[in-house]
Design an enzyme around this catalytic site. Structure first.
Site, short mmCIF file in Angstrom:
data_model
loop_
_atom_site.label_atom_id
_atom_site.label_comp_id
_atom_site.label_asym_id
_atom_site.label_seq_id
_atom_site.Cartn_x
_atom_site.Cartn_y
_atom_site.Cartn_z
N PHE A 1 0.86 -1.19 0.00
CA PHE A 1 0.00 0.00 0.00
C PHE A 1 0.89 1.24 0.00
O PHE A 1 0.80 2.10 0.85
CB PHE A 1 -0.94 -0.02 1.21
CG PHE A 1 -2.15 0.86 1.04
CD1 PHE A 1 -3.14 0.54 0.10
CD2 PHE A 1 -2.31 2.02 1.79
CE1 PHE A 1 -4.26 1.35 -0.07
CE2 PHE A 1 -3.43 2.84 1.62
CZ PHE A 1 -4.41 2.50 0.70
N THR B 1 3.07 4.09 -2.81
CA THR B 1 2.70 5.20 -3.68
C THR B 1 1.59 4.83 -4.66
O THR B 1 0.53 5.46 -4.67
CB THR B 1 3.93 5.66 -4.49
OG1 THR B 1 5.01 5.87 -3.57
CG2 THR B 1 3.66 6.93 -5.25
N LYS C 1 8.07 -3.80 -13.25
CA LYS C 1 8.84 -4.00 -14.49
C LYS C 1 10.06 -4.86 -14.27
O LYS C 1 10.42 -5.68 -15.11
CB LYS C 1 9.23 -2.67 -15.10
CG LYS C 1 9.92 -1.75 -14.12
CD LYS C 1 9.74 -0.28 -14.48
CE LYS C 1 10.01 0.55 -13.26
NZ LYS C 1 8.93 1.40 -12.83
N GLU D 1 0.03 -3.28 -17.63
CA GLU D 1 0.13 -2.04 -18.41
C GLU D 1 1.03 -1.00 -17.76
O GLU D 1 1.78 -0.30 -18.43
CB GLU D 1 -1.28 -1.46 -18.61
CG GLU D 1 -1.36 -0.12 -19.31
CD GLU D 1 -0.96 -0.22 -20.79
OE1 GLU D 1 0.18 0.15 -21.11
OE2 GLU D 1 -1.79 -0.66 -21.60
N VAL E 1 5.30 -0.39 -18.11
CA VAL E 1 6.05 0.38 -19.12
C VAL E 1 5.42 1.76 -19.25
O VAL E 1 4.23 1.88 -19.52
CB VAL E 1 6.06 -0.33 -20.49
CG1 VAL E 1 6.75 0.53 -21.53
CG2 VAL E 1 6.74 -1.68 -20.38
N GLY F 1 12.80 14.11 -5.25
CA GLY F 1 12.22 12.78 -5.10
C GLY F 1 12.09 12.02 -6.41
O GLY F 1 11.49 10.95 -6.46
N ASP G 1 16.64 0.64 -15.80
CA ASP G 1 15.18 0.73 -15.75
C ASP G 1 14.60 0.79 -17.16
O ASP G 1 13.62 0.10 -17.47
CB ASP G 1 14.79 1.98 -14.95
CG ASP G 1 13.30 2.24 -14.96
OD1 ASP G 1 12.58 1.53 -14.24
OD2 ASP G 1 12.86 3.14 -15.71
N LYS H 1 12.08 -1.95 -19.50
CA LYS H 1 10.92 -1.59 -20.31
C LYS H 1 11.13 -2.01 -21.77
O LYS H 1 10.18 -2.41 -22.44
CB LYS H 1 10.67 -0.10 -20.19
CG LYS H 1 10.23 0.27 -18.75
CD LYS H 1 10.37 1.75 -18.46
CE LYS H 1 9.99 2.05 -17.02
NZ LYS H 1 10.38 3.42 -16.63
N GLY I 1 4.47 8.35 -11.29
CA GLY I 1 3.58 9.18 -10.49
C GLY I 1 2.40 8.36 -10.00
O GLY I 1 1.96 7.42 -10.66
N1 LIG Z 1 5.86 4.98 -8.37
C1 LIG Z 1 5.68 5.03 -9.68
O1 LIG Z 1 5.48 6.08 -10.23
C2 LIG Z 1 5.71 3.75 -10.49
C3 LIG Z 1 5.57 3.82 -11.88
C4 LIG Z 1 5.55 2.65 -12.63
C5 LIG Z 1 5.69 1.42 -11.99
N2 LIG Z 1 5.86 1.39 -10.63
C6 LIG Z 1 6.02 0.10 -9.99
O2 LIG Z 1 4.95 -0.08 -9.08
C7 LIG Z 1 5.40 -0.85 -7.97
C8 LIG Z 1 5.11 -0.10 -6.68
O3 LIG Z 1 5.79 1.12 -6.73
P1 LIG Z 1 5.56 2.23 -5.61
O4 LIG Z 1 6.17 3.46 -6.15
O5 LIG Z 1 4.14 2.25 -5.22
O6 LIG Z 1 6.47 1.65 -4.44
P2 LIG Z 1 6.40 1.99 -2.88
O7 LIG Z 1 5.82 3.34 -2.67
O8 LIG Z 1 7.72 1.66 -2.34
O9 LIG Z 1 5.32 0.95 -2.37
C9 LIG Z 1 5.59 -0.40 -2.16
C10 LIG Z 1 4.91 -0.78 -0.88
O10 LIG Z 1 4.92 -2.19 -0.74
C11 LIG Z 1 5.32 -2.46 0.60
N3 LIG Z 1 5.92 -3.78 0.71
C12 LIG Z 1 7.16 -4.18 0.34
N4 LIG Z 1 7.33 -5.46 0.64
C13 LIG Z 1 6.18 -5.89 1.19
C14 LIG Z 1 5.75 -7.14 1.71
N5 LIG Z 1 6.53 -8.20 1.71
N6 LIG Z 1 4.50 -7.23 2.18
C15 LIG Z 1 3.70 -6.18 2.21
N7 LIG Z 1 4.05 -4.96 1.74
C16 LIG Z 1 5.29 -4.83 1.24
C17 LIG Z 1 6.29 -1.36 0.94
O11 LIG Z 1 6.47 -1.25 2.32
P3 LIG Z 1 7.88 -0.65 2.85
O12 LIG Z 1 7.92 0.75 2.42
O13 LIG Z 1 7.70 -0.85 4.33
O14 LIG Z 1 8.95 -1.51 2.25
C18 LIG Z 1 5.61 -0.17 0.34
O15 LIG Z 1 4.65 0.38 1.18
C19 LIG Z 1 6.87 -1.12 -8.22
O16 LIG Z 1 7.01 -2.37 -8.86
C20 LIG Z 1 7.28 -0.03 -9.18
O17 LIG Z 1 8.36 -0.39 -10.02
C21 LIG Z 1 5.87 2.53 -9.87
#
Ligand SMILES: NC(=O)c1ccc[n+]([C@@H]2O[C@H](COP(=O)([O-])OP(=O)(O)OC[C@H]3O[C@@H](n4cnc5c(N)ncnc54)[C@H](OP(=O)(O)O)[C@@H]3O)[C@@H](O)[C@H]2O)c1
Ligand SMILES: NC(=O)c1ccc[n+]([C@@H]2O[C@H](COP(=O)([O-])OP(=O)(O)OC[C@H]3O[C@@H](n4cnc5c(N)ncnc54)[C@H](OP(=O)(O)O)[C@@H]3O)[C@@H](O)[C@H]2O)c1
Lengths: 428, 428
Positions: A10, A12, A106, A130, A133, A188, A202, A206, A303
């Site tokens: 839960f 970003t 990814k 989706e 990438v 950030g 990264d 993709k 984002g």
């Molecule tokens: N952010 C973007 O803009 C974006 C864009 C494209 C793709 N993505 C992809 O989307 C995915 C999530 O990204 P995000 O930015 O949302 O990452 P994030 O903010 O770091 O969220 C990941 C969450 O999962 C939790 N987590 C990690 N291991 C866990 C476990 N074993 N059990 C339960 N919860 C766990 C983390 O907790 P902790 O913080 O305590 O570790 C964190 O709250 C990633 O694969 C990323 O590559 C993100």
């Protein structure tokens, strides 16, 4: 019926899902033909659960993945934890339990996608990604649904927002790489260890996924050559400007007569090319094909809301397919045998920035070396550099990767020459 | 099974279909899960048939639509004749006979789409028309499949290649409208009667269709205000440049608190806006939404191969749905009650070019008139024009359409003032 979701993580992206389900509920329900509801959310530990509840998040938080896997009411598992493990194990469990899975991971999909995809197929469930990438750009489904009639010949992508933000600052404001990195970190956009973003890793992930959708070939990460932006100097940026180019980190995948070639590299992009105006954290995928010719898909590469939008689009498709009883079709059905290109078939123009002694005959010697590999010059700029050194900038005519390797080796044998940088130069 | 096509018309677009079916046969067959074959082609008369056969087109040409309608082996009818009649009658016949229909006929779909769509739904058959908006850009299916999770707030489109080609020449080369038109006609981009293209009517057709997909509202052509490019002067173009804008013919559809507003009008587009670099005959659809934020879909708006690619993408989807037995879903399922916006809710900045007598106090008088409608100025440029006249250019702050109508009426009451042009000014 209500479609129930189990969220893994839960952070970003995941916490952006409720926003869309609320703000756009009518449209989403109409498209899915069913209500969609977050049923359970997996978090790491009790502490996190307490923190999230205290912050007003009114969900059924669990800390054991099996609470979600064994819940027969949960139809779709949404993996948004990131990293390889335990994400891979959890997704595998979910697929084995007959649950549909949506992920934005990814790294995982580029490195272990193949086995997860085939597991999903065996189980007759959906595995969609989706958001993996170019975050908010609906490029994968568009390739899978609309570009079916077309044959893609090359994909050029600005696929990493962090490095594109930095390069935009370096081009528009004349910042150094170091200054751009510090600012990206402050805002950030870049992590404290920025390697994956700035070294093109990264973007390479993709490129692996785009190769599947665009060319039907599931290549490995090791098949994507990658080179980052850290060696780009303010001098390179200035020369590019002067010659009518901007420097972008471009993921390029193309099919040559002998097969596929994929690489991520800093590239000179002509200012008139649509990719040249993709600035800041925006991403774009530029597609060359025999039917459409040139098309481009532009939007935010990351984002919370954009990425969650792609995730929810996947959820809606799955929900709808459940309703239509056509669930289980692979996200991407385009599949061909992998054939990698001979390097001699991979051709491009190149930029060389070479430091030479500031004395007569240097350019002649350079010309002879390039000529011995059948490489001719399109443009040459000679400038006095510091002290006894001069700087020579060359834009070549089209040459192959083989010629590039050969000429680079020959140049390295001349102690007086120092090749500062070599970048690809794209055409209009 | 082989999916059999009946083509209506064998002009520019239709004759591009065989190219794709041949050059990209493997991928198309794999995606459709069936072979796709052109079974019969309707042409106007025996003469045309003889001509086409002599030119080496080896198809079963027919001159009577009923040869296609009554052929139970034909699954999909592809209408590529253009114009309202007999296209409408033929499509109606085909749908009534339970055949799926693909068309690229924006005029017909914008003006009579509603009844054809509901007939298709009654009959449980598909009626797809991806090529009708922005030719080669897969924008409609992307909206229908990927933007389901998102709420669109505004669409801005460069939707007419002919006028965009002309404007690009006027901006980049300083050509007059007349010179640009003559060249566009020479190059075959503009017809001898260019009204539909240059007056924004063609773009208005597309705005009608985009309103359905983006906002779920099937508005009529009469609900789209349109204004063309013929009044744009070289002076307007030059001032735009000076102030950091390019002039584009933009189709804008937005939802205000009171409802939908759609118009096609020449607009000042900031040079940094992604639409500003959409040049020549290229088209682009720029989407603003609550989830993704900003995304853009760019590509050729016309041309044989791009348009045929969209047509074949529709054919492949239908063939595949036949295979999956899920045929009959409307192309666009997003539907809401039509509510048009109050003009007082439609807001924008505006450019005014006004000719005034070259004497003191004119600007003050102008300021008073604008101020009486609560309109303030963002930028003012005053220049000496010819003879006793001066030219005043104003960029206003945001103001409503109501204020625009009021101030325009007030300005027209002052005999000494001549409003040369009023254009919308887009934000970054
Ligand atoms: N952010 C973007 O803009 C974006 C864009 C494209 C793709 N993505 C992809 O989307 C995915 C999530 O990204 P995000 O930015 O949302 O990452 P994030 O903010 O770091 O969220 C990941 C969450 O999962 C939790 N987590 C990690 N291991 C866990 C476990 N074993 N059990 C339960 N919860 C766990 C983390 O907790 P902790 O913080 O305590 O570790 C964190 O709250 C990633 O694969 C990323 O590559 C993100
Ligand atoms: N061209 C593009 O780039 C493009 C892009 C987007 C959408 N479209 C749309 O695609 C459609 C076709 O455009 P196009 O450029 O291919 O037009 P086109 O070249 O004029 O082709 C239309 C063909 O249909 C024939 N035809 C007309 N009435 C007929 C009838 N009653 N029976 C049989 N054949 C008949 C015409 O014959 P005659 O010449 O003898 O009249 C002509 O050969 C139009 O709706 C257009 O708006 C075109």
């Amino acid at each position: 019926m209500t479609i129930k979701l189990g969220l893994l993580g839960f952070g970003t992206v995941a916490s952006g899902i409720p926003f869309l389900l609320e703000e756009n509920g009518d449209k989403i329900t109409a498209a899915a033909k069913d209500q969609i509801e977050i049923s359970k959310v997996l978090v790491k530990d009790e502490e996190e659960k307490t923190r999230l509840l205290a912050a007003g998040n009114d969900y059924h938080f669990v800390t054991d993945i099996d609470d979600i896997i064994s819940d027969s009411e949960i139809d779709i598992v949404i993996e948004l934890m990131g990293r390889i493990e335990p994400a891979k194990t959890f997704i595998t469990k979910a697929l084995k339990a007959g649950k549909h899975v949506v992920s934005a991971n990814k790294d995982l999909i580029a490195s272990h996608g193949k086995e997860l995809i085939s597991l999903a197929q065996d189980k007759g469930v959906a595995f969609y990604y989706e958001a993996a990438v170019a975050g908010g750009i609906p490029i994968l489904r568009t390739m899978a649904n609309s570009l079916t009639s077309d044959k893609v010949t090359r994909i050029l992508g600005v696929l990493n927002g962090t490095s594109n933000f930095m390069l935009t600052k370096m081009v528009d404001e004349g910042w150094s790489y170091e200054d751009a990195l510090v600012t990206a970190q402050k805002l950030g956009y870049a992590e404290s260890d920025p390697t994956n973003d700035v070294e093109g890793i990264d973007a390479a992930y993709k490129a692996v996924i785009l190769s599947q959708f665009g060319f039907g070939m599931t290549i490995g990460l090791e098949d994507v050559t990658h080179k980052g932006i850290s060696t780009i100097s303010t001098a390179d940026v200035a020369v590019a400007q002067q010659l009518g180019y901007v420097i972008k980190l471009v993921g390029a995948i193309e099919e040559t007569p002998s097969g596929l070639f994929a690489e991520v590299s800093p590239s000179f992009v002509p200012k008139t090319h649509p990719l040249a105006s993709v600035n800041g954290v925006m991403n774009a995928v530029f597609v060359e094909s025999i039917g459409i010719g040139q098309s481009m898909y532009y939007g935010p590469g990351a984002g919370q809301k954009p990425t969650a939008t792609s995730v929810v689009a996947d959820i809606v498709r799955i929900a709808r397919h459940l309703n239509d009883k056509t669930i289980g079709k692979p996200f991407n059905e385009f599949s061909r045998e992998i054939k990698l290109s001979d390097l001699s078939d991979v051709k491009s123009r190149y930029y060389f920035s070479i430091e030479t002694p500031d004395k007569k005959g240097q350019l002649l010697q350079l010309a002879e070396i390039f000529s011995s590999e059948d490489i001719s010059f399109e443009q040459v700029l000679q400038q006095k550099a510091q002290g006894e050194r001069a700087s020579v900038v060359i834009i070549t005519h089209e040459m192959s990767k083989t010629a590039l390797a050969n000429v680079t080796a020959k140049l390295s044998e001349v102690a007086e020459f120092k090749v500062l940088n070599t970048f690809k130069v794209l055409g209009e």
